[in-house]
Enzyme design. Structure first.
Site, PDB file in Angstrom:
ATOM      1  N   GLY A   7       0.843  -1.193   0.000  1.00 28.64           N
ATOM      2  CA  GLY A   7       0.000   0.000   0.000  1.00 28.64           C
ATOM      3  C   GLY A   7       0.875   1.239   0.000  1.00 28.64           C
ATOM      4  O   GLY A   7       0.886   2.019   0.950  1.00 28.64           O
ATOM      5  N   ALA A   8       1.650   1.395  -1.073  1.00 32.64           N
ATOM      6  CA  ALA A   8       2.610   2.500  -1.156  1.00 32.64           C
ATOM      7  C   ALA A   8       1.924   3.749  -1.685  1.00 32.64           C
ATOM      8  O   ALA A   8       2.240   4.256  -2.762  1.00 32.64           O
ATOM      9  CB  ALA A   8       3.795   2.112  -2.036  1.00 32.64           C
ATOM     10  N   ALA A  10       0.531   7.691  -0.162  1.00 32.38           N
ATOM     11  CA  ALA A  10       1.292   8.857   0.274  1.00 32.38           C
ATOM     12  C   ALA A  10       2.255   8.515   1.409  1.00 32.38           C
ATOM     13  O   ALA A  10       3.468   8.718   1.289  1.00 32.38           O
ATOM     14  CB  ALA A  10       0.331   9.967   0.693  1.00 32.38           C
ATOM     15  N   LYS A 204      -3.655   9.448  20.482  1.00 33.54           N
ATOM     16  CA  LYS A 204      -4.001   9.910  19.135  1.00 33.54           C
ATOM     17  C   LYS A 204      -5.498   9.774  18.886  1.00 33.54           C
ATOM     18  O   LYS A 204      -6.128  10.645  18.271  1.00 33.54           O
ATOM     19  CB  LYS A 204      -3.219   9.142  18.079  1.00 33.54           C
ATOM     20  CG  LYS A 204      -3.434   9.713  16.678  1.00 33.54           C
ATOM     21  CD  LYS A 204      -2.542   9.088  15.637  1.00 33.54           C
ATOM     22  CE  LYS A 204      -2.778   9.761  14.278  1.00 33.54           C
ATOM     23  NZ  LYS A 204      -2.000   9.134  13.200  1.00 33.54           N
ATOM     24  N   ASN A 208      -8.925  11.899  17.042  1.00 32.07           N
ATOM     25  CA  ASN A 208      -9.556  11.313  15.855  1.00 32.07           C
ATOM     26  C   ASN A 208     -10.973  10.836  16.102  1.00 32.07           C
ATOM     27  O   ASN A 208     -11.829  10.907  15.220  1.00 32.07           O
ATOM     28  CB  ASN A 208      -8.710  10.146  15.339  1.00 32.07           C
ATOM     29  CG  ASN A 208      -7.433  10.596  14.659  1.00 32.07           C
ATOM     30  OD1 ASN A 208      -7.289  11.751  14.304  1.00 32.07           O
ATOM     31  ND2 ASN A 208      -6.496   9.692  14.493  1.00 32.07           N
ATOM     32  N   SER A 273      -8.762  13.971   7.592  1.00 34.21           N
ATOM     33  CA  SER A 273      -8.600  12.962   6.538  1.00 34.21           C
ATOM     34  C   SER A 273      -9.919  12.249   6.259  1.00 34.21           C
ATOM     35  O   SER A 273     -10.203  11.874   5.114  1.00 34.21           O
ATOM     36  CB  SER A 273      -7.529  11.954   6.942  1.00 34.21           C
ATOM     37  OG  SER A 273      -7.863  11.319   8.165  1.00 34.21           O
TER      38      SER A 273
END
Length: 327
Positions: A7-8, A10, A204, A208, A273
């Site tokens: 999953g390359a 960003a 985190k 979120n 996001s």
């Protein structure tokens, strides 16, 4: 060290390029125009920290890579259950899968002593599908403090942050974590090995769990949500409920809800996001960010009415959006 980035996109391409720059043997697994560009021209990273270029091997065939030391998983969490065919050719005994995901991971109770040791969280591991695709003994947790975007195929703009905290579910500081950390540091990134990564996960998640779904429901930026009295109190309520769940599970976040809120509010006129994914018609990571905390609240008996309410609203919104897209 041999690393495959599955999953390359960003973040994945940014990490892969940095590892390649640091001397690791890197293989990028991607598809489409982005893959073709990386095959032909490599990865160009644009950053205020300094632009750089790398040209690691890029493919859509994991069998052409073979077993690796580390898999860096750059997929969205909702794709994990279908990742088995991609991962199988890459794994050997001892291979670590560094899952760079948001929210509650499928391995959360693996290796965690206590009354819930080994328990499966249905929201993030439905019927054990993720555990079947990614063996628990391979899992290495990763909390990402980095933002990047693809500006064009093969070109990554690094926005901010270079820290990727990692840790074994058991809390052991393992040789494979130390080796991967060294490779990341050699590439110019920060990669602390954290014995108690669950506290970082909750820290985190405090932001979120609230800002992401509320931004989708309101279409507002983080700054606007923080400034409006109604949404400010809604977010703070969700964050307090989440902190209570974490505390009952023995992972009280390292800073207060108020301090975490102010830190997120300082981001200003920025879209989350999740809102960007919603506007692009992409699936949302609501299972790991919201459904899982709700499930855990019920497990430990912590009242979470605000989380329940927002989860119901965002769930209906996504159902309606899917129905509209398919009509």
């Amino acid at each position: 060290m041999k690393v495959a980035v599955v999953g390359a996109g960003a973040i994945g391409a940014y990490v892969g390029a940095a590892l390649d720059r640091g001397g690791a043997e890197v293989h990028l697994l991607a598809r489409g125009a982005h893959l073709e560009a990386m095959r032909e021209r490599g990865v160009t990273v644009l950053s205020e920290r300094g632009d750089f270029h790398a040209h690691p091997h890029a493919t859509d065939d994991p069998a052409s890579i073979g077993p690796v030391d580390i898999v860096f998983l750059g997929l969205k969490a909702y794709s994990y259950r279908d990742a088995g065919p991609l991962l199988a050719p890459l794994l050997r005994p001892g291979t670590g899968v560094v899952a760079a995901q948001n929210g509650i991971p499928w391995w959360y109770f693996h290796g965690l002593p206590g009354p819930y040791e080994g328990r499966r969280i249905e929201a993030v591991d439905p019927e054990g599908a993720v555990s079947a695709a990614i063996p628990l003994e391979s899992a290495i947790g990763c909390v990402v403090y980095c933002s990047a975007e693809i500006t064009s195929p093969g070109v990554i703009r690094h926005v901010e942050g270079t820290r990727f905290s990692i840790g074994e579910p058991s809390g052991v500081v393992s040789p494979r974590c130390l080796a991967f950390s060294e490779a990341m540091v050699a590439g110019g990134l920060k990669c602390p090995v954290v014995p108690d990564l669950r506290s970082d996960i909750w820290l985190k998640l405090l932001g979120n769990v609230a800002f992401n779904p509320v931004s989708v429901l309101t279409r507002a930026t983080m700054g606007a949500i923080a400034e409006h009295p109604g949404t400010r109190e809604l977010v703070l309520s969700m964050m307090r409920e989440t902190a209570s769940i974490a505390s009952c599970l023995g992972s009280l976040p390292k800073i207060s809800v108020e301090r975490r809120f102010e830190g997120a509010a300082k981001v200003g006129e920025h879209k989350t996001s999740m809102l960007m994914d919603f506007e692009a018609g992409k699936p949302l990571e609501t299972d790991v960010l919201l459904a899982a905390p709700v499930e855990l609240a019920r497990l430990v008996g912590v009242p979470a009415p605000t989380l329940e309410l927002v989860h119901g609203l965002i769930d209906l919104l996504t159902v309606e959006a899917r129905a509209l897209a398919s009509s």
